[in-house]
Design an enzyme around this catalytic site. Structure first.
Site, PDB file in Angstrom:
ATOM      1  N   HIS A  70     -12.842 -20.755 -29.862  1.00  0.00           N
ATOM      2  CA  HIS A  70     -13.602 -19.680 -29.204  1.00  0.00           C
ATOM      3  C   HIS A  70     -12.844 -19.059 -28.038  1.00  0.00           C
ATOM      4  O   HIS A  70     -13.223 -17.995 -27.562  1.00  0.00           O
ATOM      5  CB  HIS A  70     -15.020 -20.147 -28.811  1.00  0.00           C
ATOM      6  CG  HIS A  70     -15.120 -20.890 -27.509  1.00  0.00           C
ATOM      7  ND1 HIS A  70     -15.173 -22.254 -27.410  1.00  0.00           N
ATOM      8  CD2 HIS A  70     -15.187 -20.428 -26.236  1.00  0.00           C
ATOM      9  CE1 HIS A  70     -15.268 -22.601 -26.134  1.00  0.00           C
ATOM     10  NE2 HIS A  70     -15.290 -21.505 -25.401  1.00  0.00           N
ATOM     11  N   ASP A 115     -14.422 -26.135 -33.448  1.00  0.00           N
ATOM     12  CA  ASP A 115     -13.890 -25.298 -32.364  1.00  0.00           C
ATOM     13  C   ASP A 115     -12.504 -25.784 -31.913  1.00  0.00           C
ATOM     14  O   ASP A 115     -12.355 -26.410 -30.859  1.00  0.00           O
ATOM     15  CB  ASP A 115     -14.905 -25.325 -31.202  1.00  0.00           C
ATOM     16  CG  ASP A 115     -14.635 -24.249 -30.170  1.00  0.00           C
ATOM     17  OD1 ASP A 115     -13.805 -23.360 -30.424  1.00  0.00           O
ATOM     18  OD2 ASP A 115     -15.286 -24.311 -29.102  1.00  0.00           O
ATOM     19  N   SER A 206     -13.279 -24.717 -20.964  1.00  0.00           N
ATOM     20  CA  SER A 206     -13.141 -24.654 -22.419  1.00  0.00           C
ATOM     21  C   SER A 206     -11.689 -24.679 -22.864  1.00  0.00           C
ATOM     22  O   SER A 206     -10.827 -24.066 -22.232  1.00  0.00           O
ATOM     23  CB  SER A 206     -13.759 -23.356 -22.933  1.00  0.00           C
ATOM     24  OG  SER A 206     -15.120 -23.550 -23.119  1.00  0.00           O
TER      25      SER A 206
END
Ligand code: 4AZ
Length: 257
Positions: A70, A115, A206
């Site tokens: 992402h 992910d 992230s």
């Protein structure tokens, strides 16, 4: 989305067979942490887009970075850069551009399932220190290190100028599924961890690594808020996506004749 390129015909075919290769065009401060004051995590890298910090990552080879899918989906790979050997957002460190980025076909942008992304750098970082990956699942209760420049609270106001570190215990998948209200949101490719209400990852972290017993076992992926009592942070489980990572690093070594 797969990209055509003459030298990359084979990669294009493999792209359909296994995942997505982003060539010339592609598309969460830690809560409750403490500042990292010397360069003790030399495998940690920052990912920038048009010069702006967007995500964390880790060096798994001297020319390859592991991050979250992402973080790179739908970005222009040419505008991405990796900054290594720095623990402060204002330092450039060692900078590299991205040759191409690989995301599995299994990746689902809606659910953040699978992910994971592998970025191949434009040139090697000779001084790079790489982190070994954990092929086996980590037991619930294991205390794991998470590092990043992400937000310190879920209000998304302040990124950490200085790299932050926390240790968080792994929560069993079953417990995590229960906490996420049994919606099926927590898939077999995810693992969870947090010290409820105290220590957690947050946007900006992230793509960064979760390290358990000296090996990278997770990638910061998502979660409901940050540092909440009810919801642990969610990480991509490296032991479950190991095949994809190994494959992505392997095709990088294929010579096209
Ligand atoms: C994010 O949006 C994010 N509290 C990362 C980690 C967590 C929540 C959101 C975990 O990148």
């Amino acid at each position: 989305m797969c990209q055509f390129s003459r030298q990359l015909v084979l990669q294009f075919i493999l792209c359909f067979a296994f995942g997505h290769i982003y060539g010339h065009q592609v598309s969460g401060r830690i809560v409750g942490g403490s500042a990292v004051t010397h360069k003790k995590y030399p495998y940690y890298v920052r990912l920038h887009y048009y010069g702006k910090f967007i995500c964390g990552g880790s060096l798994v080879r001297n020319n390859a970075v592991l991050t979250a899918a992402h973080c790179v989906e739908d970005l222009n790979v040419k505008a991405l850069s990796v900054h290594a050997d720095t623990i402060n957002l204002s330092d450039t460190g060692v900078e590299r551009e991205i040759k191409y980025a690989m995301v599995s076909k299994e990746y689902d942008a809606e659910t953040l399932n699978y992910d994971v992304a592998v970025l191949i750098l434009s040139s090697t970082i000779p001084s790079a220190s790489v982190i070994p990956l954990d092929r086996s699942a980590v037991a619930a209760g294991t205390n794991c290190l998470v590092i990043g420049h992400g937000y310190t609270k879920e209000d998304r106001k302040v990124l950490s100028q200085q790299l932050q570190e926390i240790y968080v215990p792994v929560v069993s998948r079953k417990d995590c599924q229960r906490k996420y209200r049994g919606t099926g949101a927590i898939t077999q490719y995810m693992m969870c961890a947090s010290e409820p209400g105290k220590k957690d990852s947050c946007p900006g972290d992230s793509g960064g690594p979760m390290i358990c017993n000296g090996k990278q076992a997770g990638i910061v992926s998502w979660g409901e808020g940050c540092g909440r009592v009810e919801y642990p942070g969610v990480y991509t489980d490296i032991s479950k996506v190991y095949g994809f990572i190994e494959y992505a690093l392997m095709i990088e070594n294929i010579v096209f004749i």
